[in-house]
Write an enzyme that holds these catalytic residues in place. Structure first.
Site, mmCIF file in Angstrom:
data_model
loop_
_atom_site.group_PDB
_atom_site.id
_atom_site.type_symbol
_atom_site.label_atom_id
_atom_site.label_comp_id
_atom_site.label_asym_id
_atom_site.label_seq_id
_atom_site.Cartn_x
_atom_site.Cartn_y
_atom_site.Cartn_z
ATOM 1 N N HIS A 22 81.650 -55.511 -3.744
ATOM 2 C CA HIS A 22 82.147 -55.250 -2.395
ATOM 3 C C HIS A 22 80.981 -55.059 -1.436
ATOM 4 O O HIS A 22 80.087 -54.265 -1.670
ATOM 5 C CB HIS A 22 83.035 -53.999 -2.413
ATOM 6 N N ASN A 132 76.286 -72.990 9.071
ATOM 7 C CA ASN A 132 75.866 -71.842 8.261
ATOM 8 C C ASN A 132 76.835 -70.690 8.484
ATOM 9 O O ASN A 132 77.164 -70.372 9.628
ATOM 10 C CB ASN A 132 74.460 -71.380 8.675
#
Length: 143
Positions: A22, A132
């Site tokens: 996470h 990107n």
């Protein structure tokens, strides 16, 4: 090959996604990005960045504890511009999560710094500029 797994997700990329925790970030970058000199872990994928993001988001949850789990590079000289790639990244995030996902834009060198710190960099053959995106991993809640 595995049933139900997008063939763009190589064994190496699947391992990276599984190892991420996470808050870790994956940088999915275009063909012009200096990936080899920046990546802590580098995987190459012969596909456009938008397709790679769509495949990744079939397995990777986006972080719901931040305002913008997706981050892209601002257009140099025109930070208000929104390239086609960015619109496609937004649409992929929204579709994967079934809601509007936050997407932030940062200056070129700020994105480079975050890519250097990313868990991994997935270098694509995306030929379009500004292909990107940084993807922040969320959590999978128990059933």
């Amino acid at each position: 090959m595995l049933k139900g797994i997008d063939p763009l997700l190589s064994p190496e990329l699947l391992g990276i996604l599984a190892e991420m925790g996470h808050g870790d970030e994956l940088a999915i970058v275009d063909a012009n990005f200096p990936a080899a000199s920046m990546a802590r872990r580098l995987v190459r994928i012969a596909a456009p960045a938008t397709q790679v993001l769509e495949a990744v988001l079939k397995l990777l949850p986006l972080d719901e504890f931040v305002d913008a789990p997706l981050t892209v590079m601002e257009v140099v000289g025109d930070p208000a511009a929104i390239p086609e790639t960015v619109r496609e990244f937004q649409a992929a995030g929204n579709a994967a999560e079934g809601r509007t996902v936050g997407l932030s834009r940062v200056e070129r060198f700020a994105l480079y710094d975050r890519a250097r710190a990313a868990f991994a960099v997935a270098a694509t053959n995306e030929a379009r500029l500004y292909g990107n995106v940084l993807v922040r991993k969320g959590v999978i809640r128990p059933h």
